[in-house]
Design a protein around this motif. Structure first.
Motif, PDB file in Angstrom:
ATOM      1  N   PHE A 134       8.811   6.086   1.369  1.00  0.00           N
ATOM      2  CA  PHE A 134       8.349   4.731   1.666  1.00  0.00           C
ATOM      3  C   PHE A 134       8.559   4.403   3.145  1.00  0.00           C
ATOM      4  CE2 PHE A 134       9.398   0.220   2.170  1.00  0.00           C
ATOM      5  CZ  PHE A 134       8.232  -0.376   1.700  1.00  0.00           C
ATOM      6  N   GLU A 135       9.752   4.683   3.661  1.00  0.00           N
ATOM      7  CA  GLU A 135      10.041   4.398   5.073  1.00  0.00           C
ATOM      8  C   GLU A 135       9.118   5.178   6.000  1.00  0.00           C
ATOM      9  OE1 GLU A 135      14.272   5.334   5.174  1.00  0.00           O
ATOM     10  OE2 GLU A 135      14.692   3.210   5.540  1.00  0.00           O
ATOM     11  N   ALA A 136       8.870   6.438   5.671  1.00  0.00           N
ATOM     12  CA  ALA A 136       7.972   7.258   6.496  1.00  0.00           C
ATOM     13  C   ALA A 136       6.576   6.654   6.515  1.00  0.00           C
ATOM     14  CB  ALA A 136       7.936   8.695   5.973  1.00  0.00           C
ATOM     15  N   CYS A 137       6.112   6.223   5.379  1.00  0.00           N
ATOM     16  CA  CYS A 137       4.782   5.602   5.283  1.00  0.00           C
ATOM     17  C   CYS A 137       4.725   4.334   6.119  1.00  0.00           C
ATOM     18  CB  CYS A 137       4.462   5.292   3.822  1.00  0.00           C
ATOM     19  SG  CYS A 137       2.911   4.402   3.577  1.00  0.00           S
ATOM     20  N   LEU A 138       5.701   3.467   5.944  1.00  0.00           N
ATOM     21  CA  LEU A 138       5.691   2.170   6.618  1.00  0.00           C
ATOM     22  C   LEU A 138       5.857   2.311   8.129  1.00  0.00           C
ATOM     23  CD1 LEU A 138       5.350  -0.725   5.652  1.00  0.00           C
ATOM     24  CD2 LEU A 138       7.826  -0.924   5.531  1.00  0.00           C
ATOM     25  N   SER A 139       6.658   3.257   8.563  1.00  0.00           N
ATOM     26  CA  SER A 139       6.917   3.407  10.003  1.00  0.00           C
ATOM     27  C   SER A 139       5.747   4.029  10.762  1.00  0.00           C
ATOM     28  CB  SER A 139       8.185   4.234  10.232  1.00  0.00           C
ATOM     29  OG  SER A 139       7.977   5.576   9.837  1.00  0.00           O
ATOM     30  N   GLN A 160       0.827  -1.206   0.000  1.00  0.00           N
ATOM     31  CA  GLN A 160       0.000   0.000   0.000  1.00  0.00           C
ATOM     32  C   GLN A 160       0.866   1.264   0.000  1.00  0.00           C
ATOM     33  OE1 GLN A 160      -3.185   0.057  -0.618  1.00  0.00           O
ATOM     34  NE2 GLN A 160      -3.274  -2.171  -0.642  1.00  0.00           N
ATOM     35  N   CYS A 161       1.975   1.234   0.722  1.00  0.00           N
ATOM     36  CA  CYS A 161       2.887   2.386   0.697  1.00  0.00           C
ATOM     37  C   CYS A 161       3.478   2.559  -0.705  1.00  0.00           C
ATOM     38  CB  CYS A 161       4.001   2.205   1.736  1.00  0.00           C
ATOM     39  SG  CYS A 161       3.434   2.411   3.446  1.00  0.00           S
ATOM     40  N   ALA A 162       3.751   1.461  -1.386  1.00  0.00           N
ATOM     41  CA  ALA A 162       4.225   1.540  -2.771  1.00  0.00           C
ATOM     42  C   ALA A 162       3.130   2.097  -3.673  1.00  0.00           C
ATOM     43  CB  ALA A 162       4.681   0.165  -3.251  1.00  0.00           C
ATOM     44  N   ARG A 163       1.863   1.764  -3.374  1.00  0.00           N
ATOM     45  CA  ARG A 163       0.738   2.302  -4.154  1.00  0.00           C
ATOM     46  C   ARG A 163       0.755   3.832  -4.110  1.00  0.00           C
ATOM     47  NH1 ARG A 163      -4.288   0.244  -5.603  1.00  0.00           N
ATOM     48  NH2 ARG A 163      -4.091  -1.457  -4.122  1.00  0.00           N
ATOM     49  N   ASP A 164       1.110   4.384  -2.962  1.00  0.00           N
ATOM     50  CA  ASP A 164       1.175   5.838  -2.824  1.00  0.00           C
ATOM     51  C   ASP A 164       2.098   6.458  -3.863  1.00  0.00           C
ATOM     52  OD1 ASP A 164      -0.524   5.632  -0.638  1.00  0.00           O
ATOM     53  OD2 ASP A 164       1.052   6.013   0.858  1.00  0.00           O
TER      54      ASP A 164
END
Length: 146
Positions: A74-79, A35-39
């Motif tokens: 990506f890291e910000a989204c996932l964290s 989902q973060c990659a979808r962003d």
């Protein structure tokens, strides 16, 4: 083949719901990573990469780099667990329609007055050859009068 014959022709719509299974301890985070990659417009690239690398999911950033994502974003989204609630909602929806494992495929007709409601639900469980999908899709379309 399904995409070309049915999706691209507008006969069916393909919708994917995340259904990370509890038996895989990193499955939920993998769904969030997709989902973060979808962003960044790369859901399918991440989905396919993680599926192909199920035994080597961590570090997540390696996959983000491999598909050309902005790794910081990506890291910000996932964290922050930005998509955790959405993944939980997808799990609930999948269970509501009877999907209990992966892969599960649901064939249904959408109610034109309420697209959140479906009728004529049938399932295809597990990875199946094209002819199984084709026969069930054609049966569903015939029953729907199409």
């Amino acid at each position: 083949m399904i995409e070309k014959e049915f999706v691209e022709t507008g006969k069916v719509r393909y919708v994917l719901l995340d259904l990370p299974l509890a038996m895989h301890p990193l499955a939920f985070k993998a769904a969030e990573a997709a989902q973060c990659a979808r962003d960044q417009g790369k859901y399918w690239e991440m989905h396919q990469r993680l599926f192909a690398n199920q035994r080597n999911l961590e570090p997540w950033t390696a996959h983000a780099e491999a598909i050309g994502l902005d790794v910081g974003q990506f890291e910000a989204c996932l964290s922050t667990d930005k998509h955790a609630e959405g993944v939980r909602e997808a799990i609930a929806t999948a269970r509501k329609v009877g999907a209990t494992g992966t892969p599960s495929f649901v064939l249904a007709e959408t109610d034109p007055d309420d697209p959140s409601r479906v009728t004529g639900v049938s399932f295809i469980r597990g990875a199946q050859p094209f002819n199984v999908f084709k026969a069930q899709i054609e049966d569903a379309l015939r029953e729907a009068g199409q």
